[in-house]
Design an enzyme around this catalytic site. Structure first.
Site, short mmCIF file in Angstrom:
data_model
loop_
_atom_site.label_atom_id
_atom_site.label_comp_id
_atom_site.label_asym_id
_atom_site.label_seq_id
_atom_site.Cartn_x
_atom_site.Cartn_y
_atom_site.Cartn_z
CD GLU A 56 -2.84 -1.20 0.05
OE1 GLU A 56 -2.95 -0.16 -0.94
OE2 GLU A 56 -3.61 -2.32 -0.20
CG ASP A 100 5.02 30.84 -16.77
OD1 ASP A 100 4.22 31.83 -16.91
OD2 ASP A 100 5.20 30.14 -15.90
CG ASP A 147 3.16 36.14 -17.24
OD1 ASP A 147 2.46 37.13 -17.66
OD2 ASP A 147 3.43 35.65 -16.26
CG HIS A 203 5.99 26.67 -14.25
ND1 HIS A 203 5.71 27.37 -13.70
CD2 HIS A 203 6.34 25.52 -13.65
CE1 HIS A 203 5.48 27.21 -12.43
NE2 HIS A 203 6.05 26.11 -12.24
CG ASP A 263 0.56 29.02 -17.65
OD1 ASP A 263 -0.27 28.65 -18.01
OD2 ASP A 263 1.12 29.13 -16.32
#
Length: 417
Positions: free
Chosen positions: A132, A261, A316, A393, A396
């Protein structure tokens, strides 16, 4: 011994047997009742009988060991018909191979100091099974255990084997999914996926229950029974193709797009270089500069070194000083216009392309971001129309790179987004 293994798990068994190109990590993941833990248990017992080593079985919480891993290993002993060769001990919890004295030791990770202090003078701990795996909150929690086991050189002819078993978490951003639900696997990792269809011994009642869940909730069925990390239930970018983009292809790319970006400390800087085939609606991503703490001077040097500075880059616009600085270094660059709704529209525009081809060798970080991204959800788990605002990033950067192409389909006005 191979006759004891289900056909679906033959690749796993062969991976365990290999001495050349050996895989340290054997990862078995999948849905409920797929018999993944069963096959690890069989392998652990088999190897302890063959080799003078000990095994360590770990779960996040110690109190869960007896009714899970311990009972699974006892089942394997009985299945192999070797019960007369094994001593079952409850306090402390152990399984001891009587002819040699080597054993399976059980520990909970809720007391990691007890794992670090384990030392057995007669036989080294060469086998680790973490059951698990998804119960562990971070990869570091598991790495600490692994490093405690593999710290010493083994005698010649012996090998370390680390087994992980788990049901994939629902969220794609889980560290377990990001590490093993990917095409970017390290050379020393073997990953195997299974579900209840691979287990011919599953009960009719279980199958009926699975079909009932499938009829009521397809996403829950895919997650719990098929072992798929369904994320929000809707997969972004079903148009992705990861493959090598050849130098010959790149020679013919004449519709170059570049985006930036900004980032520096915790957030990564991302520069992407693309080719847009407008007629076929295919975006090829074949160049990147990516990393944290990259200065604008360094990035500009890399862009010029690669000969990419003569092409326009769209960045940007939130950092006009960085744009001016890059211009001073001789980079052709302008700020993205952006505007209300531009983020959602840009993401949808990328998703609506017929294909996004990413070269994972030239652009590993970009490929990983597109592979991992999921949609945002609200507090009630409802899907929002916007991608998660983390580890995005390069996505973008691609939006900025193609902004002029998007503008032909929609005009934006207004403030930044």
């Amino acid at each position: 011994m191979s006759e004891k293994v289900l056909p679906k798990f033959e690749p796993f068994w062969k991976a365990c047997n290999r001495k050349d190109r050996r895989k340290l990590y054997k990862v078995l993941k999948g849905g409920r009742n797929s018999s993944k833990s069963t096959h690890i248990a069989i392998r652990v017992i088999y190897d302890l009988m063959r080799n003078p080593v000990n095994a360590l079985a770990v779960r996040k919480v110690a109190t869960t060991l007896e009714e899970s891993v311990y009972e699974q290993l006892i089942w394997a002993i009985e299945y192999l018909g070797v019960s007369h060769l094994w001593k079952k001990q409850k306090s402390p919890l152990r399984l001891i191979y009587k002819p040699r004295g080597n054993m399976v030791i059980f520990r909970g990770a809720d007391k990691p100091e007890k794992i670090k202090s384990i030392k057995k003078s007669m036989f080294p701990i060469a086998i680790l099974w973490v059951e698990e795996l998804a119960e562990f909150k971070t990869e570091d929690d598991v790495s600490t255990i692994v490093n405690s086991v593999i710290r010493s050189e083994l005698p010649e002819g012996l090998y370390y084997d680390i087994y992980y078993s788990y049901n994939p978490p629902k969220r794609k951003q889980s560290w377990v999914n990001k590490k093993f639900e990917t095409q970017f696997l390290p050379d020393n990792v073997f990953v195997h996926h299974s579900n209840f269809f691979d287990n011919p011994f599953v009960s009719k009642v279980f199958i009926e229950e699975a079909n009932e869940i499938k009829a009521k909730n397809e996403f829950k069925y895919r997650w719990e029974y098929l072992g798929e990390p369904i994320g929000s239930g809707v997969v972004p970018f079903t148009n992705l193709t990861f493959r090598r983009i050849t130098d010959e292809e790149i020679k013919h790319f004449d519709n170059i797009r570049q985006g930036i970006d900004w980032g520096y400390a915790a957030d990564a800087f991302s520069f992407v270089r693309c080719h847009l085939d407008k007629k076929r609606r295919i975006l090829y991503i074949f160049g990147e500069i990516y990393g944290v703490k990259l200065s604008n001077r360094y990035v500009a040097e890399q862009i010029k070194k690669k000969g990419w500075h003569s092409f326009m880059s769209i960045a940007d616009s939130a950092e006009p000083k960085s744009i001016d600085e890059m211009k001073g270094y001789g980079i052709r660059i302008k700020g993205a216009e952006k505007g209300p709704g531009s983020v959602e529209y840009g993401e949808k525009w990328l998703d609506d392309l017929d294909e996004i081809i990413i070269d994972p060798y030239r652009c590993p970080s970009t490929a990983k971001e597109f592979e991992d991204i999921d949609y945002q959800t609200d507090k009630d788990g409802n899907i929002r129309s916007k991608l998660e605002d983390k580890n995005n990033h390069s996505i973008d950067s691609c939006r900025y790179a193609c902004e002029d192409d998007m503008r032909t389909e929609r005009s934006w006005k207004g403030a930044s987004s």
